[in-house]
Design an enzyme around this catalytic site. Sequence first.
Site, short mmCIF file in Angstrom:
data_model
loop_
_atom_site.label_atom_id
_atom_site.label_comp_id
_atom_site.label_asym_id
_atom_site.label_seq_id
_atom_site.Cartn_x
_atom_site.Cartn_y
_atom_site.Cartn_z
N TRP A 112 0.84 -1.20 0.00
CA TRP A 112 0.00 0.00 0.00
C TRP A 112 0.87 1.25 0.00
CZ3 TRP A 112 -1.01 4.60 2.08
CH2 TRP A 112 -2.27 5.17 1.93
N CYS A 138 -7.08 -3.38 -2.14
CA CYS A 138 -6.62 -3.25 -0.76
C CYS A 138 -7.43 -4.18 0.12
CB CYS A 138 -6.77 -1.81 -0.28
SG CYS A 138 -6.32 -1.56 1.44
N GLY A 139 -6.80 -4.76 1.12
CA GLY A 139 -7.46 -5.74 1.97
C GLY A 139 -8.66 -5.24 2.72
#
Length: 531
Positions: free
Chosen positions: A103, A222-223
């Site tokens: 990220w 993104c998680g």
Amino acid sequence: MSAYLDAVAQLEQSVKGQGSGWNAISAEYAVRMQLQNRFKTGLEIAQYTADLMRADMAAYDADSSQYTQSLGCWHGFIGQQKLIAIKKHFGSTKRKYLYLSGWMIAALRSDFGPLPDQSMHEKTAVPALIEELYTFLKQADARELGGLFRELDAARAADDQAKVTATLAKIDNFETHVVPIIADIDAGFGNEEATYLLAKKMIEAGACAIQIENQVSDEKQCGHQDGKVTVPHADFLAKINAVRYAFLELGIENGIIVARTDSLGAGLTKQIAVTKTPGDLGDKYNSFLDGDYIQSADDIQNGDVVVKANGKLLKPKRLASGLFQFKAGSGVDRVVLDCITSLQNGADLLWIETEKPHIGQIADMVNRIREAVPNAKLVYNNSPSFNWTLNFRQQVFDAWQAEGKDVSAYDRAKLMAVDYDGTELGLEADNRIRTFQADAAREAGIFHHLITLPTYHTAALSTDNLAKEYFGAAGMLGYVEGVQRKEIRQGIACVKHQNMSGSDMGDDHKEYFSGDAALKAAGKDNTMNQF
């Protein structure tokens, strides 16, 4: 005799053996330079840190209080300062790592400028940051050892033998700032060959632990965002194999693979798994597909896909995007299957991406995993994407309510309010946050706790505070009071920024190379002497 003096004596013999041509060479100076450059290659670092991490994993298996921690760092300087601070405050870097966040590379290190966490950044930026982090950590070693060498010279000049002995002991027992990096390879940046090639570069740069996730590489999210798409187990295991082969090719036989599952928050798959026999891994994956069981060909429309699952014909629901949907509420079961499968096929550690920091939720999944793999353990993301204050206040509220305690003084939906900071509920929530890592290590199998993006947020916060003061009424006092005065009083090494950038080491080398003729920067007119 100290190890340092032994090394000097041994090299002295070699230097003398070269004859008069080496008369200007000091064996002691050369030993100092050797100690300041302990790691010559990234592979040496990868092996050293893999050994450290494996030992830490074994220690955790024996005692869950021996969990490990890291903070995500987006620049070598930030990683360096973190390790310098750890040594200053705790005397040792034991069980303290670095985390490299995909990220933060996307947001801060891409040539395209800030990007979302969707694997759009240059994959070469990942090994480049690993190399940069270790460059700065090695420089921290050289800087601290340089200070010890100058301390030794001063003690000798003062004929203070007790100080000489004490300083030699510090040199002999010096602990490096080089620690393991858990490095994010996202979903592998392509097919398994692409994953292998990138993993090699990461290992060559020094990475001993590579974290890979089970999302589709070209659909990666993104998680903690929506729209995540997972791949069948066979695809993910091929990438785990690719990373293992990269470790083995480069001679790091005990390299660590962290298998991350995003299945808890991922409701979609791009493809139906290949299955050959009922109950095989592909069949298990397909059994989670949402759809309708059909009785005949009349139930099939143009373009429909039909699979045999659970002994019946299933028409999976396919979205306009072409993606297939999983059954609602199947996330936990998919996570458990993902984790068991990964551990049974070469992964060393697990990462379960969750939507909140809840020990009970994590423990429930880990306990099921441990029925199949008893020593399963996690790397856990203590994510800044969670509202920790609100989550834990609501957890306390719910627990008290279940116990029959009166919670009428609290509004569950507004527990973030500052009005609750000093309340019994607020204080209990803060205590649970404080002990979260130790509690989760003990109760939920978490070996390693990390914060993915902490230094992104600290940089923004400190810059906001400085801008508000410096450009406001405080003027220069905004910097002096808010930064420099604190640096001096807290013993922050960077207050002597010339020293931190290597000026003193440069002076040392000039003296080694030129003797009394050296033109050095650290004289009486150096303003750094004010600190």
